[in-house]
Every structure is written in C-alpha cells, then in structure tokens.
Design a protein around this motif. Structure first.
Motif, PDB file in Angstrom:
ATOM      1  N   LEU A 273       1.223   9.007  -3.682  1.00 54.99           N
ATOM      2  CA  LEU A 273       1.031   8.100  -2.288  1.00 54.99           C
ATOM      3  C   LEU A 273       1.583   8.650  -1.128  1.00 54.99           C
ATOM      4  N   GLU A 274       2.828   9.387  -1.247  1.00 51.45           N
ATOM      5  CA  GLU A 274       3.706   9.947  -0.223  1.00 51.45           C
ATOM      6  C   GLU A 274       2.862  11.198   0.293  1.00 51.45           C
ATOM      7  N   SER A 275       2.336  11.978  -0.527  1.00 49.84           N
ATOM      8  CA  SER A 275       1.469  13.205  -0.089  1.00 49.84           C
ATOM      9  C   SER A 275       0.513  12.760   0.472  1.00 49.84           C
ATOM     10  N   THR A 276      -0.424  11.746   0.093  1.00 46.97           N
ATOM     11  CA  THR A 276      -1.719  11.379   0.695  1.00 46.97           C
ATOM     12  C   THR A 276      -1.231  10.644   2.105  1.00 46.97           C
ATOM     13  N   ILE A 277      -0.109   9.965   2.297  1.00 44.15           N
ATOM     14  CA  ILE A 277       0.232   9.224   3.616  1.00 44.15           C
ATOM     15  C   ILE A 277       0.894  10.557   4.452  1.00 44.15           C
ATOM     16  N   GLU A 278       1.560  11.599   3.951  1.00 42.34           N
ATOM     17  CA  GLU A 278       1.924  12.575   4.772  1.00 42.34           C
ATOM     18  C   GLU A 278       0.672  13.095   5.561  1.00 42.34           C
ATOM     19  N   LYS A 279      -0.275  13.360   4.748  1.00 45.24           N
ATOM     20  CA  LYS A 279      -1.409  14.195   5.354  1.00 45.24           C
ATOM     21  C   LYS A 279      -2.433  13.261   6.353  1.00 45.24           C
ATOM     22  N   THR A 280      -2.177  11.936   6.024  1.00 40.20           N
ATOM     23  CA  THR A 280      -2.778  10.885   7.136  1.00 40.20           C
ATOM     24  C   THR A 280      -1.934  10.996   8.199  1.00 40.20           C
ATOM     25  N   VAL A 281      -0.693  11.123   8.121  1.00 39.10           N
ATOM     26  CA  VAL A 281       0.160  11.310   9.271  1.00 39.10           C
ATOM     27  C   VAL A 281      -0.226  12.276  10.298  1.00 39.10           C
ATOM     28  N   SER A 282      -0.370  13.616   9.482  1.00 39.98           N
ATOM     29  CA  SER A 282      -0.460  14.733  10.206  1.00 39.98           C
ATOM     30  C   SER A 282      -1.747  14.871  10.937  1.00 39.98           C
ATOM     31  N   ASP A 283      -3.007  14.093   9.933  1.00 42.13           N
ATOM     32  CA  ASP A 283      -4.399  14.366  10.567  1.00 42.13           C
ATOM     33  C   ASP A 283      -4.621  13.256  11.687  1.00 42.13           C
ATOM     34  N   LYS A 284      -3.742  12.215  11.880  1.00 45.11           N
ATOM     35  CA  LYS A 284      -4.101  11.195  12.834  1.00 45.11           C
ATOM     36  C   LYS A 284      -3.034  11.338  14.114  1.00 45.11           C
ATOM     37  N   GLY A 285      -1.982  12.223  13.921  1.00 46.12           N
ATOM     38  CA  GLY A 285      -1.058  12.347  14.795  1.00 46.12           C
ATOM     39  C   GLY A 285      -0.085  10.913  15.061  1.00 46.12           C
ATOM     40  N   LEU A 286       0.136  10.437  13.784  1.00 49.41           N
ATOM     41  CA  LEU A 286       0.937   9.082  13.607  1.00 49.41           C
ATOM     42  C   LEU A 286       2.349   9.582  13.785  1.00 49.41           C
ATOM     43  N   ASP A 287       3.215   8.645  14.308  1.00 48.76           N
ATOM     44  CA  ASP A 287       4.631   8.765  14.390  1.00 48.76           C
ATOM     45  C   ASP A 287       5.126   8.034  13.090  1.00 48.76           C
ATOM     46  N   LEU A 288       4.483   7.246  12.597  1.00 48.33           N
ATOM     47  CA  LEU A 288       4.984   6.279  11.442  1.00 48.33           C
ATOM     48  C   LEU A 288       3.911   5.546  10.824  1.00 48.33           C
ATOM     49  N   PHE A 289       4.186   5.821   9.393  1.00 48.90           N
ATOM     50  CA  PHE A 289       3.074   5.015   8.540  1.00 48.90           C
ATOM     51  C   PHE A 289       4.026   4.427   7.666  1.00 48.90           C
ATOM     52  N   VAL A 290       3.524   2.941   7.481  1.00 45.40           N
ATOM     53  CA  VAL A 290       4.402   2.073   6.672  1.00 45.40           C
ATOM     54  C   VAL A 290       3.674   1.523   5.422  1.00 45.40           C
ATOM     55  N   LEU A 291       3.620   1.537   4.369  1.00 43.12           N
ATOM     56  CA  LEU A 291       3.011   1.154   3.342  1.00 43.12           C
ATOM     57  C   LEU A 291       3.614   0.034   2.855  1.00 43.12           C
ATOM     58  N   VAL A 292       3.024  -1.135   2.888  1.00 37.94           N
ATOM     59  CA  VAL A 292       3.728  -2.412   2.450  1.00 37.94           C
ATOM     60  C   VAL A 292       2.994  -2.796   1.224  1.00 37.94           C
ATOM     61  N   VAL A 293       3.784  -3.000   0.122  1.00 39.29           N
ATOM     62  CA  VAL A 293       3.379  -3.249  -1.265  1.00 39.29           C
ATOM     63  C   VAL A 293       3.870  -4.848  -1.534  1.00 39.29           C
ATOM     64  N   THR A 294       3.015  -5.690  -1.527  1.00 35.26           N
ATOM     65  CA  THR A 294       3.239  -7.238  -1.381  1.00 35.26           C
ATOM     66  C   THR A 294       3.131  -7.566  -3.058  1.00 35.26           C
ATOM     67  N   ASP A 295       4.112  -8.120  -3.605  1.00 36.56           N
ATOM     68  CA  ASP A 295       3.898  -8.897  -4.910  1.00 36.56           C
ATOM     69  C   ASP A 295       3.725 -10.406  -4.549  1.00 36.56           C
ATOM     70  N   ILE A 296       2.516 -10.778  -4.748  1.00 37.27           N
ATOM     71  CA  ILE A 296       1.708 -11.821  -4.436  1.00 37.27           C
ATOM     72  C   ILE A 296       2.241 -13.040  -5.341  1.00 37.27           C
ATOM     73  N   LEU A 297       3.199 -12.785  -6.234  1.00 31.39           N
ATOM     74  CA  LEU A 297       3.707 -13.771  -7.195  1.00 31.39           C
ATOM     75  C   LEU A 297       4.981 -14.204  -6.952  1.00 31.39           C
ATOM     76  N   GLU A 298       5.678 -13.218  -6.477  1.00 29.39           N
ATOM     77  CA  GLU A 298       7.102 -13.348  -5.973  1.00 29.39           C
ATOM     78  C   GLU A 298       7.414 -13.333  -4.552  1.00 29.39           C
ATOM     79  N   SER A 299       6.289 -13.063  -3.906  1.00 28.87           N
ATOM     80  CA  SER A 299       6.442 -13.241  -2.330  1.00 28.87           C
ATOM     81  C   SER A 299       7.416 -12.504  -1.650  1.00 28.87           C
TER      82      SER A 299
END
Length: 308
Positions: free
Chosen positions: A234-260
């Motif tokens: 996932l990090e490798s894919t995100i790094e490519k997205t950051v580079s391609d889009k010229g982003l300063d920050l990408f935050v992946l939020v993994v939410t546990d819907i049972l534990e909130s």
C-alpha cells in the motif's frame, strides 16, 4: 430545456451514488429532464444496497460538458472532487452536507447545505417539501446512505435528524435497520479481491489545506490487520500517487467499523502534520486514532487547522 446531469464526487461512496439516483427520482416526479450519473466505480457496499432494492447503478461518465450545459451536484462542492470539466458547465443546484471550499459559480443557483450526517437526510426533507411520496426503493437507498455515512449511527457526524430520517425510511423500505445495516457495512468491508490501487482510491478525496494538497482515503474493515498486513504494498502505491499528483500528504485511514477506531498511514513530505494535528506519535508512518471514524468531522478539521 436540455437534460441536466446529477452526480456526486469522484471515487463515489454510497451517499454519492444513491443521492444522484434519489434526487433524479424526485426531479423526474416534478417533471424535470434529468439523469443521474457517476464519476467512478461502484464499491461493494453500494452494490449491496443497489441489489437489495433492485436499482441499477447510474452510468459512468468521464466528462459532462460533452453532453450537457447544466448540472446538479450532490454530496460535494469542491471542484477537485468533481468532474474534471466542471468549470465548463453551469451548476444549477448543490445538495450537500460538507464544508464549502473552492466553489464559485458564474450565476445564482439553488444551494442547500445542512450540518447533518448525510445528503440523503436532506433529500428526505425535499420529498416532503415538494409533496412527493417516497417509493420503497428510494427509501431503501436513502436509508443505506445514512447507515453508510454514519457507520450505523456510530459516527460523530450523525445527528438526531439522521436517526429520525433513518427510522422513517426503514419503515417504508421494510427492513430492520441494525440487521440490514451491519450486513451492508460488512459487504463494503470485504477487501479480499481489491488491489492496492483500488484500496487507496475506493473512497478517497483531495483537499486544499492552506497551500498544501492533501488526499485522504478511508477503508472500512472488520479487521484492520486485513489491510495493514499489506502495508508495504500500500505504501509503495501511495508513494506513486503522491508523486503523480504532486501531493504534499496522503493519509490512509483504516477504520474498524466494529471497534470504532482508526489506524492511519501517512505518506508524503508533510507526515509530521498527522503527529501534530492528532497529538500522537507515529510508529514509522503509522498511528492509531482511538474513537476516530469520521473523515469529515475528525480527520479533515484538525489537519485543516494545522495547515491553515
């Protein structure tokens, strides 16, 4: 008058897809020539809802100005989240429940924005205001949107208005809210067949925060390890997205819907913003945010304040 397209944001979630369908249903009942469309693929959760109430997904479009001169936006207003050629068409209306940013029109329009947890809650009001009856399929879609956006009423974005609307709509749709809602959320949490590219784009939105470009993607799951075990990929894919889009920050939020709770993975030149904004220590580029489930109310505002 020519046809008007109705659509929500890119990387559509359940509220976006169903709001386009529902508002088109209401508009057609009022005699208007409209068509719901979508700007991205339908996710598993949304498909579950569409199948449950026997409704076809809107057709996919890449550009809107090739087809129409006028559009209606639902569940969004920020231009970077909308059609790429949004500036080439006239926005007639906006029905939304998010912050207003990067939004400007050449002429007056109908703008309905309310501090509720879901666009569908507003649409339910509009049916009443227009004196139109809500059909079982449309009630089911609006209920699905409220359940999705509120994570079955656990999100801090959920209001009493959302809960009341859900009760009304469940009665019309003929479903048990808790049973149906949990099944729908679990359908959306099945990521076994998703590639890394799909995971980080299923529910992703770009934001301008100060002079920074930030993208925040959210993945709902019943077991965070299902996602985090693929962290390197996932990090490798995100790094490519950051580079391609010229982003300063990408935050992946993994939410546990049972534990909130949510675990965030931050990538980019501004990862320190996550530590500062949420007062946490990053383990590498990862941190647990206890009690955090809402991008709109719990992720975006602290980051926006930090970069502001």
């Amino acid at each position: 008058m020519s046809k008007t397209l109705i659509f929500g944001h890119k990387n559509p979630d359940t509220d976006t897809i169903t709001s386009a369908l529902v508002y088109a249903d209401l508009k057609k009942a009022l005699g208007e020539d409209v068509e719901p469309v979508r700007l991205g693929e339908v996710n598993g959760e949304t498909q579950f809802a569409l199948d449950q109430f026997n409704v076809d997904a809107p057709r996919l479009v890449e550009r809107v100005s090739d087809e129409v001169e006028q559009v209606i936006l639902v569940d969004h207003n920020e231009r970077q989240q909308s059609a790429d050629d949004i500036e080439d068409v006239q926005v007639l209306e906006v029905i939304d429940h998010h912050r207003i940013a990067n939004f400007e029109t050449k002429g007056p329009l109908y703008y309905r924005a309310e501090p509720v947890g879901c666009t569908a809650t507003i649409l339910n009001k509009l049916y009443k205001e227009k004196g139109q009856e809500v059909s079982k399929p449309m009630a089911g879609l609006m209920l699905s949107a409220i359940i999705s956006d509120s994570l079955l009423f656990k999100s801090p974005t959920c209001t009493d208005e959302d809960r009341k609307a859900a009760e009304e709509l469940a009665a019309i749709a003929g479903v048990n809210v808790e049973e149906y809602g949990l099944n729908m959320l679990k359908a959306g949490a099945d990521i076994s067949d998703k590639s890394a590219e799909e995971l980080i784009s299923l529910d992703a939105k770009e934001f301008d925060m100060g002079d920074k470009r930030v993208e925040i993607a959210q993945v709902n799951t019943v077991d965070t390890d299902d996602v985090l075990s693929r962290r390197s990929e996932l990090e490798s894919t995100i790094e490519k997205t950051v580079s391609d889009k010229g982003l300063d920050l990408f935050v992946l939020v993994v939410t546990d819907i049972l534990e909130s709770d949510s675990t965030v993975v931050a990538v980019g030149n501004e990862t320190e913003a996550v530590a500062k904004a949420f007062d946490v220590e990053l383990d590498g580029n990862q941190a647990v945010l206890e009690g955090v489930v809402s991008r709109k109310k719990q992720i975006v505002p602290p980051l926006n304040t930090y970069f502001g």
